[in-house]
Motif scaffolding. Structure first.
Motif, PDB file in Angstrom:
ATOM      1  N   VAL A 237       0.846  -1.191   0.000  1.00  0.00           N
ATOM      2  CA  VAL A 237       0.000   0.000   0.000  1.00  0.00           C
ATOM      3  C   VAL A 237       0.880   1.239   0.000  1.00  0.00           C
ATOM      4  N   TYR A 238       0.558   2.179  -0.872  1.00  0.00           N
ATOM      5  CA  TYR A 238       1.299   3.436  -0.975  1.00  0.00           C
ATOM      6  C   TYR A 238       0.815   4.394   0.105  1.00  0.00           C
ATOM      7  N   ARG A 239       1.758   5.033   0.795  1.00  0.00           N
ATOM      8  CA  ARG A 239       1.363   5.996   1.819  1.00  0.00           C
ATOM      9  C   ARG A 239       2.406   7.083   1.979  1.00  0.00           C
ATOM     10  N   ALA A 240       1.929   8.239   2.401  1.00  0.00           N
ATOM     11  CA  ALA A 240       2.819   9.338   2.756  1.00  0.00           C
ATOM     12  C   ALA A 240       3.373   9.089   4.150  1.00  0.00           C
ATOM     13  N   LEU A 241       4.645   9.383   4.335  1.00  0.00           N
ATOM     14  CA  LEU A 241       5.258   9.298   5.659  1.00  0.00           C
ATOM     15  C   LEU A 241       5.384  10.718   6.184  1.00  0.00           C
ATOM     16  N   ALA A 242       4.285  11.242   6.697  1.00  0.00           N
ATOM     17  CA  ALA A 242       4.291  12.606   7.225  1.00  0.00           C
ATOM     18  C   ALA A 242       5.218  12.681   8.422  1.00  0.00           C
ATOM     19  N   PRO A 243       5.969  13.782   8.576  1.00  0.00           N
ATOM     20  CA  PRO A 243       6.894  13.882   9.710  1.00  0.00           C
ATOM     21  C   PRO A 243       6.230  13.658  11.063  1.00  0.00           C
ATOM     22  N   ASP A 244       5.011  14.164  11.248  1.00  0.00           N
ATOM     23  CA  ASP A 244       4.338  13.952  12.532  1.00  0.00           C
ATOM     24  C   ASP A 244       4.023  12.477  12.752  1.00  0.00           C
ATOM     25  N   ASP A 245       3.687  11.769  11.688  1.00  0.00           N
ATOM     26  CA  ASP A 245       3.439  10.326  11.821  1.00  0.00           C
ATOM     27  C   ASP A 245       4.731   9.594  12.191  1.00  0.00           C
ATOM     28  N   LEU A 246       5.836   9.998  11.586  1.00  0.00           N
ATOM     29  CA  LEU A 246       7.119   9.373  11.905  1.00  0.00           C
ATOM     30  C   LEU A 246       7.508   9.659  13.350  1.00  0.00           C
ATOM     31  N   LEU A 247       7.278  10.884  13.779  1.00  0.00           N
ATOM     32  CA  LEU A 247       7.637  11.251  15.147  1.00  0.00           C
ATOM     33  C   LEU A 247       6.810  10.475  16.171  1.00  0.00           C
ATOM     34  N   ALA A 248       5.590  10.140  15.795  1.00  0.00           N
ATOM     35  CA  ALA A 248       4.702   9.449  16.730  1.00  0.00           C
ATOM     36  C   ALA A 248       4.881   7.936  16.707  1.00  0.00           C
ATOM     37  N   ASN A 249       5.651   7.427  15.757  1.00  0.00           N
ATOM     38  CA  ASN A 249       5.776   5.977  15.590  1.00  0.00           C
ATOM     39  C   ASN A 249       7.241   5.620  15.385  1.00  0.00           C
ATOM     40  N   GLU A 250       7.931   5.264  16.469  1.00  0.00           N
ATOM     41  CA  GLU A 250       9.363   4.964  16.394  1.00  0.00           C
ATOM     42  C   GLU A 250       9.655   3.789  15.477  1.00  0.00           C
ATOM     43  N   ALA A 251       8.776   2.790  15.447  1.00  0.00           N
ATOM     44  CA  ALA A 251       9.010   1.632  14.585  1.00  0.00           C
ATOM     45  C   ALA A 251       8.951   2.046  13.118  1.00  0.00           C
ATOM     46  N   LEU A 252       7.963   2.855  12.762  1.00  0.00           N
ATOM     47  CA  LEU A 252       7.841   3.347  11.389  1.00  0.00           C
ATOM     48  C   LEU A 252       9.043   4.195  11.015  1.00  0.00           C
ATOM     49  N   LEU A 253       9.432   5.096  11.917  1.00  0.00           N
ATOM     50  CA  LEU A 253      10.595   5.950  11.658  1.00  0.00           C
ATOM     51  C   LEU A 253      11.858   5.111  11.497  1.00  0.00           C
ATOM     52  N   GLY A 254      12.056   4.140  12.366  1.00  0.00           N
ATOM     53  CA  GLY A 254      13.268   3.326  12.314  1.00  0.00           C
ATOM     54  C   GLY A 254      13.357   2.501  11.047  1.00  0.00           C
ATOM     55  N   GLU A 255      12.220   1.908  10.623  1.00  0.00           N
ATOM     56  CA  GLU A 255      12.253   1.095   9.406  1.00  0.00           C
ATOM     57  C   GLU A 255      12.459   1.951   8.163  1.00  0.00           C
ATOM     58  N   ALA A 256      11.779   3.099   8.113  1.00  0.00           N
ATOM     59  CA  ALA A 256      11.920   3.970   6.938  1.00  0.00           C
ATOM     60  C   ALA A 256      13.335   4.538   6.849  1.00  0.00           C
ATOM     61  N   PHE A 257      13.837   5.062   7.958  1.00  0.00           N
ATOM     62  CA  PHE A 257      15.184   5.624   7.939  1.00  0.00           C
ATOM     63  C   PHE A 257      16.222   4.516   7.746  1.00  0.00           C
ATOM     64  N   GLY A 258      15.941   3.341   8.312  1.00  0.00           N
ATOM     65  CA  GLY A 258      16.855   2.216   8.135  1.00  0.00           C
ATOM     66  C   GLY A 258      16.979   1.814   6.675  1.00  0.00           C
ATOM     67  N   LEU A 259      15.876   1.881   5.916  1.00  0.00           N
ATOM     68  CA  LEU A 259      15.949   1.587   4.490  1.00  0.00           C
ATOM     69  C   LEU A 259      16.769   2.641   3.752  1.00  0.00           C
ATOM     70  N   LEU A 260      16.617   3.907   4.141  1.00  0.00           N
ATOM     71  CA  LEU A 260      17.404   4.962   3.505  1.00  0.00           C
ATOM     72  C   LEU A 260      18.889   4.780   3.802  1.00  0.00           C
ATOM     73  N   VAL A 261      19.219   4.406   5.036  1.00  0.00           N
ATOM     74  CA  VAL A 261      20.615   4.132   5.382  1.00  0.00           C
ATOM     75  C   VAL A 261      21.133   2.947   4.584  1.00  0.00           C
ATOM     76  N   ALA A 262      20.285   1.914   4.461  1.00  0.00           N
ATOM     77  CA  ALA A 262      20.712   0.717   3.741  1.00  0.00           C
ATOM     78  C   ALA A 262      20.973   0.997   2.275  1.00  0.00           C
ATOM     79  N   ALA A 263      20.250   1.961   1.719  1.00  0.00           N
ATOM     80  CA  ALA A 263      20.353   2.217   0.284  1.00  0.00           C
ATOM     81  C   ALA A 263      21.503   3.115  -0.084  1.00  0.00           C
ATOM     82  N   HIS A 264      21.934   3.938   0.827  1.00  0.00           N
ATOM     83  CA  HIS A 264      22.926   4.938   0.428  1.00  0.00           C
ATOM     84  C   HIS A 264      23.890   5.190   1.576  1.00  0.00           C
ATOM     85  N   TYR A 265      25.183   5.086   1.276  1.00  0.00           N
ATOM     86  CA  TYR A 265      26.206   5.183   2.314  1.00  0.00           C
ATOM     87  C   TYR A 265      26.313   6.568   2.930  1.00  0.00           C
ATOM     88  N   ARG A 266      25.744   7.592   2.296  1.00  0.00           N
ATOM     89  CA  ARG A 266      25.896   8.935   2.824  1.00  0.00           C
ATOM     90  C   ARG A 266      24.746   9.373   3.721  1.00  0.00           C
TER      91      ARG A 266
END
Length: 765
Positions: free
Chosen positions: A418-447
């Motif tokens: 399912v496609y969804r927006a990751l609004a900053p307030d939603d990320l701030l309220a959900n550590e698991a969502l924030l960790g998985e999303a940011f973890g994918l960004l870290v995994a994809a790019h070394y910088r």
């Protein structure tokens, strides 16, 4: 009061071999006075401060230069968060505090801090946005970690002294002495081939195991992979091994994304070589810190990654530090030379921990001829394993962010996501969502680093979108709004000013001299990542389709006049194919290579509106015209498959307008006794026509080898013998005959009546 808090925190930290944090919140001048009181109370041997102010009586660094602390340790580090609070600087300061030490943070009043705007926030306010558009979510979350994690003391200072200073937390854990048992030095392994001093310099058994594994590098055809979190001593182990190998006469080549990443390797190698491997003092013949010569003829030397991948000087051993921060394509260049190799990588850390190394490159490494030995270092070197400050920094900066575990997404199909927006307030309220999303960004790019976490939560020009399945993030994209700049800003950009956060408009305006390029509005894909367990299943393409539908023409309220989509990245054949299939077209290929990746950067556009189509059209035509000549100049050494991919994604057709004399030369070289040298420009025009925009039948008349031949010989003008060697022709003559054969279908495709009649003369004969 502050002195007593500092003494208690330092005493408990020393007893447990851990670290503690002391927060001086409120008025800046009172906080600085409190920091001095704390320092005097604990009387450290070494103190450093990172601040935008100057004039302190101990070691000073500016926030932008906090990287100078890498590889160093201090008993007390003071980070002044007033003026400019840089998340990356915090990570580097935490890493510089030794076991038993204190990190002192000077902050605004914690309740007010999220609303404070400083110079770092100013860097997030990219035009056309202003600093008032920047939010304080990152600091709101950060303050929450200060108030909840163990080992953090908080004192609030009032500006005018009307109210008493308030101790919000004392930061004591009550576990002093229980976790700080002294460690004994590891012993020298039996039958060790490295000098005993190499093992005697190790601080943990993990480190000694790593040095022992490095002994195998003395034998050609071996490889060692060392993985560790930050602060585990992997670089020191690599340095001790490099020194030991050099003492045995080996030429050891070391590389890393930047020399600062390898500084510890050279420090340890220099110490061991200077002692002659015997643990005493000695002389080291060193041209500078980037090269250390051993008495017996061995040496340890540093080269940047792109240069090191060529293995100049035929080294005996190559050591790649922070390997996860380098592109897989560049790492693969080390595998074909037959030298012994070591790859050291940080698993979690602000230097970058791209999973490209762990997922893709390890497969290539294990499938190759090298005998691979794995070592993992878990024991911290400078502080106890359960140090609360390490746990706090990991959460505050998401240093341990990671995608969902493979089992949670196994078997997920594109259709069920399912496609969804990751609004900053939603990320701030959900550590698991924030960790998985940011973890994918870290995994994809070394910088991807802690500054990017702040940008994700606070920057007004950024947006995040994801595909979610079974409640887990399976693909994510970070998007940046660009362009839409007023005439004054566009003029300043054209005249040389840098405008933050507008990468594509800046390239098109300042480098390619198009003052109107920053007027249309664009959405650039900054990062896009698919969970590694689902790569190749179409999730990235589906995510882009959803983004195009949302932000493109007819996409609804969020579209807000988007004229084009764009992307900029280190060009590889695979990525060029991916973006071309997603509808993106090449408008630029950088003339210089990235120092770390060795790749040329491509800029591609996908137009949506009339202004976007006009922008893409004129820059595609300009790119086509530049490449006709640039491929024999600045782009002469670009990989031919990258050239083919970039040209194929260029939508500007090449007009073929050869004279009768030129057609005679081309037809004669293809069907008769003519020679390429009689009209090289005509051959170049036909090669460009065949390769540019090759989405239809014109792109299919040549096979891959013939396309490479046209690029290398005709467009790049490389010597015939080197082209023959690279493309596998038995001789230069065979190469040129193949070139003539490659032009036969081009004569059929583009030839005029005159050219076809000329061809008939040779066919009928």
């Amino acid at each position: 009061m502050i002195a007593g808090l500092a003494r208690d925190a330092k005493r408990e930290a020393e007893a447990a071999n851990e670290r503690r944090v002391l927060v001086c919140a409120g008025d800046r001048d009172r906080g600085i006075d409190g920091a001095y009181d704390a320092i005097e109370a604990v009387d450290p041997d070494s103190t450093a401060i990172v601040s935008t102010r100057e004039g302190f009586r101990f070691e000073e660094h500016r926030p932008r230069n906090a990287g100078e602390l890498l590889g160093r340790t201090r008993e007390v580090v003071v980070l002044d968060c007033h003026g400019r609070f840089v998340p990356n600087a915090l990570g580097r300061c935490v890493g510089a505090v030794d076991g038993g030490g204190l990190l002192v943070l000077l902050t605004p009043a914690l309740d007010d801090w999220p609303a404070v705007r400083d110079r770092f926030d100013d860097s997030l306010a990219v035009p056309p946005y202003g600093i008032g558009d920047v939010t304080g979510r990152f600091r709101d979350r950060f303050v929450g970690t200060l108030r909840t994690h163990p080992g953090i003391a908080i004192v609030s200072f009032d500006a005018d002294g009307a109210e008493a200073d308030v101790v919000e937390r004392d930061g004591l854990t009550g576990e002093a002495g229980e976790r700080g048992e002294p460690r004994g030095r590891p012993s020298v392994p039996p039958n060790a081939t490295f000098p005993a001093a190499a093992y005697e310099a190790c601080l943990t058994a993990d480190q000694a195991r790593a040095v022992r594994a490095f002994e195998s590098l003395a034998t050609p055809g071996d490889a060692v992979v060392v993985e560790a979190d930050r602060g585990r001593g992997k670089s020191s182990a690599a340095g001790l091994a490099a020194g030991a190998l050099a003492l045995d006469g080996a030429d050891v080549l070391v590389t890393a994304p930047a020399f600062r990443n390898a500084a510890e390797v050279f420090a340890r190698a220099s110490e061991l070589i200077g002692s002659g491997g015997a643990g005493g003092e000695g002389d080291v013949a060193a041209e500078d810190i980037r090269r250390v010569d051993a008495p017996g003829g061995g040496r340890v030397r540093y080269l940047p990654p792109a240069e090191a991948a060529e293995l100049p000087g035929d080294p005996d051993v190559a050591i790649v530090d922070e390997a996860a921060a380098l592109p897989v394509r560049l790492l693969e260049g080390f595998l074909d030379a037959g030298v012994s190799l070591a790859f050291c990588t940080t698993v979690h850390g602000y230097e970058g921990a791209g999973r490209g190394f762990a997922i893709r490159f390890r497969e290539r490494l294990l499938d190759g001829p090298l005998a691979v030995r794995d070592v993992r270092l878990d024991e911290p070197i400078r502080y106890a394993r359960n140090d609360p400050v390490e746990a706090w920094a990991s959460r505050a900066l998401l240093l341990d962010a990671r995608p969902a575990v493979d089992e949670a997404v196994a078997g997920v199909s594109v259709e069920e996501s399912v496609y969804r927006a990751l609004a900053p307030d939603d990320l701030l309220a959900n550590e698991a969502l924030l960790g998985e999303a940011f973890g994918l960004l870290v995994a994809a790019h070394y910088r991807t680093d802690p500054n990017d976490l702040a940008r994700l939560l606070d920057a007004p020009n950024l947006a995040a979108r994801a595909l979610v399945a079974r409640g887990r993030v399976v693909a994510v994209a970070l998007l940046a709004r660009e362009g839409g700049l007023d005439a004054e800003t566009r003029r300043a950009m054209y005249e040389g000013d840098r405008v933050r956060g507008n990468m594509v408009p800046d390239v098109l305006t300042s480098q390619l001299r198009d003052e109107g390029a920053a007027e249309p509005r664009g959405v650039r894909t900054v990062r896009i990542a698919t969970h590694h367990a689902l790569r190749g299943e179409g999730f990235g393409a589906r995510l882009l389709d959803e983004i195009h539908a949302e932000f493109g023409e007819g996409g609804g309220e969020d579209a807000r006049g988007v004229d084009y989509f764009s992307v900029g990245y280190g060009a590889t054949p695979r990525l060029l194919r991916f973006w071309r299939r997603a509808g993106y077209r090449t408008v630029h290929l950088s003339t210089s290579r990235n120092d770390a990746s060795g790749e040329h950067s491509a800029v591609m556009l996908r137009p949506e509106t009339g202004p976007g189509r006009e922008l893409c059209s004129r820059h595609a035509a300009a790119f086509r015209d530049r490449e006709r000549d640039g491929l024999s100049d600045a782009h002469r050494d670009v990989d031919s498959d990258v050239v083919v991919g970039a040209l194929r994604a260029c939508p500007a057709p090449v007009p073929v307008d050869l004279t009768e004399t030129e057609w005679r030369s081309v037809v004669g070289a293809s069907f008769g006794p003519g020679m390429y040298d009689s009209a090289p420009g005509a051959f170049r025009d036909l090669a460009m026509a065949a390769l540019v925009g090759g989405d239809g039948e014109s792109g299919d008349v040549l096979d891959d080898r013939e396309k490479r031949l046209l690029v290398q010989k005709v467009l790049q003008g490389r010597p015939t013998e080197s082209v023959a060697d690279e493309l596998g022709y038995v001789s230069g003559g065979a190469c040129m005959r193949a070139l003539g054969e490659a032009y036969k279908p081009l004569v059929e495709r583009y030839g005029t009546e005159f050219a076809l009649a000329e061809r008939e003369r040779f066919i009928s004969d």
